[in-house]
Structure formats: structure tokens, C-alpha cells
Design an enzyme around this catalytic site. Structure first.
Site: not given
Length: 395
Positions: A130, A133, A248, A378
Site C-alpha cells: 500500500q 502515507s 476492512e 493516530s
């Protein structure tokens, strides 16, 4: 302490079948805490065989289109059962970002993309990573700076990605890159399916606190990819990514099982660790902590069950995923902090130290637990989402 997902006779029989299959086919080694990469080529080959076996047996990919191996009448509760039983057996979870990529391709890919790429995911011939980020765009994913500039019959990609699990093993990548810098940041992103051996891609493993290299940073130096690599349409990447991430759902049930197993192991640890010559479990305050942890794990399980039920009924709330992720990650961290505290002076030992209790697994799990509070958004971001979208607090 398992949550009841509507476990009638048929679902109970299915669970027994899955459990027997795992006992006969799962890799012999037990999985470490967290989302970890194979440590060598032998482990990678073992994981590929294991994942391919799950697909072949019909335990993965049941929600795929029938023409690609899915079931005509798929029960999503079966996916939950499979995830729970894999976690309960402490077996490795299926590999890489293959599930994310498959979801994106099924919903947004072209016929040609699906025909070429989906069978290779089922066979585990392909391993995906993936590529979302970036150093300055983690929880704020839309702030990405990696550019994909249209040039003739393809795109030229320049930029950097980070925290890429399995990047050093993957042969395919699910990439998000900015294709239009002149529109609002959520609208100028495009999704791509790329070959990781394309010239100009440089993968560099990152050594972590745990001593392993599960994540990588990936650099793109004028990497040319064909226009046929676009998933969906140009500028649709934000929608594609969020749709695939929303699929997911089974990770919550597996995470609850992980918490339950950790609690049981921690209970056994408290029986053999001594405080002032007596088992730690005989201390009233320690027993109270165990009771509190057990109640919180049960609450986390029920939170996941209610979220799943709302999704099946088409009434899912925008805060369901953030609340579940926040609860699990923070509870998991506190539980393993408590484990290291129980170890006392031996808590500073790590894997490989002769006197490390349980082979140093508690220290490894504790160090990894912090990653759960960062990855996937986060804890601070999750709290902001809950505050703004559920409680209506000002930004």
C-alpha cells in the site's frame, strides 16, 4: 468471552470446519504481535502458500464476484469467523495489501485489470503493498505531495512514500498520487496499480524499535507508468481509497481475539511472576486490573459487534470505525504496558536475552503496540473525528 455473531447451527459448523482447516494447513510458526513482514524468503514462501490455500478452500474472497471465485450468496459473518479463527490459532494473517487492492479493483477496476490482477491475488502469485502515507501526509492523507504528471500515453511519478508494509517483498503496489494540484486536495488524487520493479522505484527498509524491518520508505524518481494503471478515473483516487479501506471490517473481530489471548497469557504471567515471594496475581490491586481489562475487552467486542450489525443493516455511522480503532489500540497499549510493569527489572530485557521471560515476547508486543496508536490514523486524529462528527464540537 467471544462475541456472538449470530452463531446458529450452520455458522457453528462453519467455524468448526475453519478451525480444522487451520489446524491442518497453517504455518508452524506463531505470528508475532501486529502486522509483520516475513523475515526471510522462506517465511515469505510459507505465507504465500498459506494465503493461497485459504483462497482455494473458499475461506477468503467469498465476497468477490462469482466469476472470480466469489460466492453467489455470501454471508459476511463467515469472513468474521475466518478472521477470528486465524487470530485464535495465532497463525499469520493473509499477506500484504492484497485485500485492499482487490477491493479497489473489484469496485473500480476495468475488465482488463480485474481479469489480469484478481486471479494472481487469489493464487498469491502477486504480493501487493500500500503506497499511501508520506513523511508529511500520514493521518492527513490528502496532504500528499507525490505527483503523477500526465505525459503522452502515461504518467511520470515523482515523490516519496513511507510506512509501506511488505514494500521490500511486494511485486505490485496500490499507489495514490496527486494528478491535479489546482483543485481541492481531496479531489486531485488518482489511484494506480503499479509494478514495483518499474525503473526508478527505490525501496529502502526501515529498522524499527522491535528490531525488525516491517515498514519501508519508497522513492519514485521520474517513474513512468502506463495510463492503463489508473484504477477508476483520474481524480477519483480519494473515493477509491476510502471505499477500499472501508471494506476492512474483519480486522476488528480479529483484534478482539488478539486482546483476549493477550489477557489470558498475561493472567498466566501474573501467576508465575512473584512479588515479595508470592504470585503477583494474589495482589488485590493486580486482580482489580485484570478485572478492569477483561471488562474493557468485552466492551470492545460488543462495540465491534454493534458496528458490524449496523453495517449489515445499511445504518453504519461515520464514527464506528474511528471508535473501534481508538478503543482497541489504546487498550492494547495499556495491556502490554502493564505486562512489562509486571516483569519488573526483567522488563528491560528483550528477545535473545537469556533471562527474558517468555522469550521476550512481552517487550516485542509492547514496543509494537505503540504503532497501533499511529497506523491507520493516530489516536489524536480518531478523537478529533469522534468529537467533530459525533459530538458536533467545533474544529
Amino acid at each position: 468471552m467471544s462475541v456472538d455473531w449470530g452463531s446458529g447451527t450452520e455458522l457453528g459448523e462453519f467455524r468448526a470446519q475453519v478451525r480444522a482447516f487451520i489446524a491442518g494447513h497453517a504455518p508452524g510458526r506463531q505470528a508475532k504481535a501486529g502486522v509483520r513482514s516475513p523475515e526471510n524468503a522462506e517465511e515469505l514462501a510459507e505465507l504465500r502458500r498459506w494465503t493461497a490455500a485459504l483462497f482455494e478452500a473458499g475461506y477468503l474472497g467469498g465476497d468477490w464476484p462469482v466469476e472470480f471465485g466469489g460466492e453467489a450468496e455470501h454471508d459476511p459473518r463467515r469472513d468474521v469467523v475466518v478472521s477470528e479463527e486465524i487470530a485464535r490459532a495465532r497463525a499469520p494473517m493473509h499477506s500484504g495489501a492484497n485485500g485492499l487492492a482487490a477491493s479497489a479493483l473489484i469496485r473500480f477496476g476495468t475488465d482488463e485489470q480485474r481479469a489480469k490482477l484478481l486471479p494472481a491475488i487469489r493464487s498469491n502469485e502477486d504480493l501487493w503493498c500500500q503506497l499511501f502515507s508520506e513523511p508529511d501526509a500520514g493521518s492527513d492523507l490528502a496532504g500528499m505531495r507525490t505527483r503523477a504528471v500526465l505525459d503522452g500515453d502515461g504518467y511520470v511519478v515523482t515523490g516519496q512514500k513511507v510506512w509501506t508494509t511488505n514494500g521490500h517483498w511486494a511485486n505490485r503496489g496500490y499507489l495514490l498520487a496527486r494528478t491535479d494540484p489546482d483543485v481541492p486536495k481531496h479531489k486531485g488524487i488518482t489511484a494506480f496499480a503499479i509494478d514495483m520493479d518499474t525503473p526508478g522505484i527505490d525501496v529502502r527498509p526501515l529498522r524499527e524499535l522491535t528490531g525488525t524491518s516491517d515498514f519501508n520508505e519508497v522513492f519514485f524518481d521520474s517513474v513512468r507508468i502506463p495510463a492503463s494503471a489508473v484504477i477508476g478515473t483520474p481524480g477519483q483516487g480519494w473515493i477509491v481509497a476510502n471505499a477500499s479501506l472501508a471494506e476492512e471490517r474483519n480486522g476488528v473481530s480479529a483484534a478482539v481475539v488478539d486482546l483476549q489471548l493477550a489477557w489470558e497469557d498475561l493472567y498466566a504471567l501474573a501467576q508465575k511472576i512473584e512479588i515479595e515471594g508470592r504470585p503477583a496475581l494474589e495482589q488485590a490491586d493486580i486482580r482489580q486490573r485484570f478485572g478492569a481489562f477483561r471488562a474493557e475487552i468485552r466492551a470492545c467486542a460488543l462495540l465491534g459487534q454493534s458496528s458490524f450489525a449496523r453495517w449489515r443493516a445499511g445504518r453504519e455511522r461515520v464514527i464506528d470505525a474511528p471508535a473501534g480503532k481508538l478503543w482497541f489500540s489504546e487498550l492494547n497499549l495499556r495491556l502490554h504496558e502493564f505486562a512489562v510493569d509486571l516483569l519488573g527489572a526483567r522488563g528491560i530485557l528483550t528477545e535473545g536475552d537469556v533471562d527474558a521471560v517468555d522469550g521476550g515476547r512481552w517487550q516485542d508486543a509492547y514496543l509494537y503496540a505503540r504503532a497501533y496508536t499511529i497506523a491507520g490514523g493516530s489516536s489524536e486524529i480518531m478523537r478529533n473525528l469522534i468529537a467533530e462528527r459525533a459530538l458536533g464540537l467545533p474544529r
